[in-house]
Design a protein around this motif. Structure first.
Motif, PDB file in Angstrom:
ATOM      1  N   THR A 182      37.441  33.397  37.698  1.00  0.00           N
ATOM      2  CA  THR A 182      37.269  33.619  36.261  1.00  0.00           C
ATOM      3  C   THR A 182      38.051  32.545  35.506  1.00  0.00           C
ATOM      4  OG1 THR A 182      39.164  35.131  36.167  1.00  0.00           O
ATOM      5  CG2 THR A 182      37.005  36.112  36.593  1.00  0.00           C
ATOM      6  N   SER A 183      38.100  32.687  34.190  1.00  0.00           N
ATOM      7  CA  SER A 183      38.858  31.741  33.377  1.00  0.00           C
ATOM      8  C   SER A 183      40.270  32.270  33.145  1.00  0.00           C
ATOM      9  CB  SER A 183      38.150  31.499  32.037  1.00  0.00           C
ATOM     10  OG  SER A 183      38.176  32.678  31.259  1.00  0.00           O
ATOM     11  N   ASP A 184      41.115  31.413  32.627  1.00  0.00           N
ATOM     12  CA  ASP A 184      42.482  31.808  32.297  1.00  0.00           C
ATOM     13  C   ASP A 184      42.594  32.373  30.894  1.00  0.00           C
ATOM     14  OD1 ASP A 184      43.759  31.071  34.726  1.00  0.00           O
ATOM     15  OD2 ASP A 184      43.628  28.972  34.144  1.00  0.00           O
ATOM     16  N   ARG A 185      41.720  31.944  30.001  1.00  0.00           N
ATOM     17  CA  ARG A 185      41.800  32.356  28.605  1.00  0.00           C
ATOM     18  C   ARG A 185      40.550  33.132  28.209  1.00  0.00           C
ATOM     19  NH1 ARG A 185      42.049  27.810  24.868  1.00  0.00           N
ATOM     20  NH2 ARG A 185      40.649  26.787  26.328  1.00  0.00           N
ATOM     21  N   GLY A 186      40.685  33.869  27.128  1.00  0.00           N
ATOM     22  CA  GLY A 186      39.568  34.642  26.612  1.00  0.00           C
ATOM     23  C   GLY A 186      38.833  33.900  25.515  1.00  0.00           C
ATOM     24  N   LEU A 187      38.360  34.652  24.510  1.00  0.00           N
ATOM     25  CA  LEU A 187      37.608  34.106  23.384  1.00  0.00           C
ATOM     26  C   LEU A 187      36.345  33.378  23.850  1.00  0.00           C
ATOM     27  CD1 LEU A 187      40.505  32.747  21.122  1.00  0.00           C
ATOM     28  CD2 LEU A 187      39.283  34.916  20.930  1.00  0.00           C
ATOM     29  N   CYS A 188      35.702  33.905  24.880  1.00  0.00           N
ATOM     30  CA  CYS A 188      34.443  33.325  25.361  1.00  0.00           C
ATOM     31  C   CYS A 188      33.387  34.416  25.544  1.00  0.00           C
ATOM     32  CB  CYS A 188      34.651  32.535  26.646  1.00  0.00           C
ATOM     33  SG  CYS A 188      35.609  33.360  27.922  1.00  0.00           S
ATOM     34  N   GLY A 189      33.386  35.366  24.631  1.00  0.00           N
ATOM     35  CA  GLY A 189      32.367  36.407  24.668  1.00  0.00           C
ATOM     36  C   GLY A 189      32.542  37.335  25.859  1.00  0.00           C
ATOM     37  N   SER A 190      31.411  37.723  26.431  1.00  0.00           N
ATOM     38  CA  SER A 190      31.410  38.650  27.564  1.00  0.00           C
ATOM     39  C   SER A 190      31.386  37.927  28.904  1.00  0.00           C
ATOM     40  CB  SER A 190      30.189  39.573  27.468  1.00  0.00           C
ATOM     41  OG  SER A 190      28.981  38.815  27.489  1.00  0.00           O
ATOM     42  N   PHE A 191      31.721  36.642  28.920  1.00  0.00           N
ATOM     43  CA  PHE A 191      31.627  35.848  30.146  1.00  0.00           C
ATOM     44  C   PHE A 191      32.515  36.413  31.244  1.00  0.00           C
ATOM     45  CE2 PHE A 191      33.584  32.282  32.539  1.00  0.00           C
ATOM     46  CZ  PHE A 191      32.476  31.943  33.310  1.00  0.00           C
ATOM     47  N   ASN A 192      33.815  36.540  30.965  1.00  0.00           N
ATOM     48  CA  ASN A 192      34.734  37.071  31.977  1.00  0.00           C
ATOM     49  C   ASN A 192      34.420  38.527  32.310  1.00  0.00           C
ATOM     50  OD1 ASN A 192      36.506  34.816  32.497  1.00  0.00           O
ATOM     51  ND2 ASN A 192      37.292  35.096  30.433  1.00  0.00           N
ATOM     52  N   GLY A 193      34.051  39.301  31.300  1.00  0.00           N
ATOM     53  CA  GLY A 193      33.738  40.707  31.542  1.00  0.00           C
ATOM     54  C   GLY A 193      32.581  40.896  32.495  1.00  0.00           C
ATOM     55  N   ASN A 194      31.549  40.055  32.384  1.00  0.00           N
ATOM     56  CA  ASN A 194      30.399  40.167  33.286  1.00  0.00           C
ATOM     57  C   ASN A 194      30.784  39.835  34.717  1.00  0.00           C
ATOM     58  OD1 ASN A 194      28.742  40.849  31.129  1.00  0.00           O
ATOM     59  ND2 ASN A 194      28.094  38.752  30.766  1.00  0.00           N
ATOM     60  N   ILE A 195      31.605  38.789  34.906  1.00  0.00           N
ATOM     61  CA  ILE A 195      32.027  38.413  36.263  1.00  0.00           C
ATOM     62  C   ILE A 195      32.893  39.512  36.864  1.00  0.00           C
ATOM     63  CG2 ILE A 195      33.306  36.716  37.626  1.00  0.00           C
ATOM     64  CD1 ILE A 195      32.583  34.617  35.585  1.00  0.00           C
ATOM     65  N   ILE A 196      33.834  40.027  36.088  1.00  0.00           N
ATOM     66  CA  ILE A 196      34.731  41.065  36.594  1.00  0.00           C
ATOM     67  C   ILE A 196      33.957  42.335  36.918  1.00  0.00           C
ATOM     68  CG2 ILE A 196      36.654  42.554  35.935  1.00  0.00           C
ATOM     69  CD1 ILE A 196      37.731  40.165  34.294  1.00  0.00           C
ATOM     70  N   THR A 197      33.008  42.700  36.069  1.00  0.00           N
ATOM     71  CA  THR A 197      32.193  43.887  36.339  1.00  0.00           C
ATOM     72  C   THR A 197      31.409  43.738  37.627  1.00  0.00           C
ATOM     73  OG1 THR A 197      31.994  44.336  33.963  1.00  0.00           O
ATOM     74  CG2 THR A 197      30.378  45.364  35.410  1.00  0.00           C
ATOM     75  N   THR A 198      30.842  42.556  37.856  1.00  0.00           N
ATOM     76  CA  THR A 198      30.100  42.317  39.096  1.00  0.00           C
ATOM     77  C   THR A 198      31.007  42.409  40.312  1.00  0.00           C
ATOM     78  OG1 THR A 198      28.574  40.855  37.898  1.00  0.00           O
ATOM     79  CG2 THR A 198      28.616  40.665  40.295  1.00  0.00           C
ATOM     80  N   ALA A 199      32.210  41.837  40.211  1.00  0.00           N
ATOM     81  CA  ALA A 199      33.142  41.869  41.341  1.00  0.00           C
ATOM     82  C   ALA A 199      33.616  43.293  41.631  1.00  0.00           C
ATOM     83  CB  ALA A 199      34.338  40.964  41.052  1.00  0.00           C
ATOM     84  N   LEU A 200      33.946  44.045  40.587  1.00  0.00           N
ATOM     85  CA  LEU A 200      34.411  45.419  40.798  1.00  0.00           C
ATOM     86  C   LEU A 200      33.279  46.312  41.330  1.00  0.00           C
ATOM     87  CD1 LEU A 200      36.699  45.986  37.677  1.00  0.00           C
ATOM     88  CD2 LEU A 200      37.355  45.337  40.008  1.00  0.00           C
ATOM     89  N   LYS A 201      32.060  46.036  40.908  1.00  0.00           N
ATOM     90  CA  LYS A 201      30.925  46.795  41.445  1.00  0.00           C
ATOM     91  C   LYS A 201      30.752  46.521  42.934  1.00  0.00           C
ATOM     92  CE  LYS A 201      25.971  47.601  40.754  1.00  0.00           C
ATOM     93  NZ  LYS A 201      24.763  47.210  39.954  1.00  0.00           N
ATOM     94  N   LEU A 202      30.880  45.242  43.324  1.00  0.00           N
ATOM     95  CA  LEU A 202      30.805  44.894  44.744  1.00  0.00           C
ATOM     96  C   LEU A 202      31.941  45.546  45.521  1.00  0.00           C
ATOM     97  CD1 LEU A 202      29.630  43.209  47.096  1.00  0.00           C
ATOM     98  CD2 LEU A 202      31.061  41.307  46.319  1.00  0.00           C
ATOM     99  N   ALA A 203      33.139  45.537  44.949  1.00  0.00           N
ATOM    100  CA  ALA A 203      34.280  46.169  45.617  1.00  0.00           C
ATOM    101  C   ALA A 203      34.069  47.671  45.774  1.00  0.00           C
ATOM    102  CB  ALA A 203      35.562  45.895  44.826  1.00  0.00           C
ATOM    103  N   ALA A 204      33.484  48.302  44.760  1.00  0.00           N
ATOM    104  CA  ALA A 204      33.218  49.742  44.865  1.00  0.00           C
ATOM    105  C   ALA A 204      32.194  50.036  45.956  1.00  0.00           C
ATOM    106  CB  ALA A 204      32.726  50.267  43.513  1.00  0.00           C
TER     107      ALA A 204
END
Length: 293
Positions: A83-105
């Motif tokens: 992912t990135s280190d900083r925010g303020l880029c919309g839902s970009f980081n949120g989509n990646i994190i959601t995909t990773a946590l879904k895979l982990a689940a």
């Protein structure tokens, strides 16, 4: 109705926010050009590397190298999250994190223990909050990407797979498709079955027979670990370019919202000023009528 001073202060505040978002848009645009050039230069190399490895993997057995062998029992899973280190880029980081946590689940539901290797502060914080184990994490490093950083992360998962500490290794990152499209991607790193599967799907194309020196097993011992490093580095470059494109779009939207808010507040200011003037005129006329009466 708010006072004229309050409305004017809001207009000034939104104007300053507009200046910040416009400046961040310009900075993201400048950084995007360099990041996009890097990933576009690296993709042909990564693609050709995959083709060569697929050709080699077809000529040897699955037991020729530990990274080609699939473990019989699936107990542990490692996920490389970029992912990135900083925010303020919309839902970009949120989509990646959601995909990773879904895979982990999904892996946890299958009875596997999940560990994360995090590249980027946003992903590290999200995984830590979710309660998963973090075997290695690199924060504040996405601004200066180099192959040695990808090599260190890849070496961790390679060693874990060879020592049976991990039975599967996945990578989740943001792929730079275009300026307006950066979807999260999930890639299976280990065991290395993906190149062979892709080669079988493309059997309609003509294949050339190559003569390798040294033998295929010796080449695989050198190429397979580097293949994992190349894929991790490509994921980092893709995520970097996607981050700047997403931030550029987010700041552009924010600037437009600021313009709309300034127009709305300006209209409110004019209405408030007109109401104030009307009220004062009524008071003056009322006072004059009272004196005349």
């Amino acid at each position: 109705m708010p006072s004229l001073k309050d409305v004017k202060m809001k207009i000034v505040g939104v104007g300053k926010t507009k200046q910040i978002t416009k400046a961040m848009n310009m900075v993201a645009s400048a950084k995007l050009r360099g990041a996009q050039a890097r990933i576009e230069r690296f993709r042909p190399y990564a693609g050709k590397y995959r083709q060569v490895l697929a050709e080699l993997a077809r000529k040897v057995e699955g037991t020729a190298h530990p990274l080609l062998a699939e473990h019989e029992e699936k107990k542990n899973c490692a996920i490389v999250l970029v992912t990135s280190d900083r925010g303020l880029c919309g839902s970009f980081n949120g989509n990646i994190i959601t995909t990773a946590l879904k895979l982990a689940a999904e892996k946890t539901t299958a009875g596997m223990k999940v560990s994360f290797a995090c590249m980027g502060r946003k992903g590290r914080d999200a995984v830590r909050k979710a309660g998963y184990d973090i075997m290695v994490a690199y924060g504040d490093r996405m601004g200066s990407l180099d192959f040695s950083l990808a090599s260190s992360i890849a070496q961790e998962v390679i060693h874990g797979y060879e020592t049976f500490a991990f039975d599967e290794v996945w990578m989740v990152y943001g792929e730079f498709v275009s300026m307006g499209h950066q979807p999260p991607r999930t890639l299976s790193l280990l065991p290395l079955a993906a190149p062979e599967a892709e080669a079988e799907e493309g059997q309609e194309e003509a294949h050339c027979e190559y003569v390798y020196e040294p033998q295929e097993e010796a080449l695989l011992a050198e190429l397979l670990p580097r293949y994992v490093k190349v894929q991790v580095y490509r994921g980092m470059l893709d995520t970097s370019a996607s981050e700047h494109a997403a931030r550029m779009a987010a700041m552009d939207n924010a600037t437009r919202n600021c313009n709309e808010m300034i127009n709305t507040l300006t209209l409110l200011y004019n209405k408030t000023r007109q109401a104030s003037i009307t009220s004062e005129l009524i008071d003056i006329v009322g006072g004059a009528e009272a004196l005349n009466g």
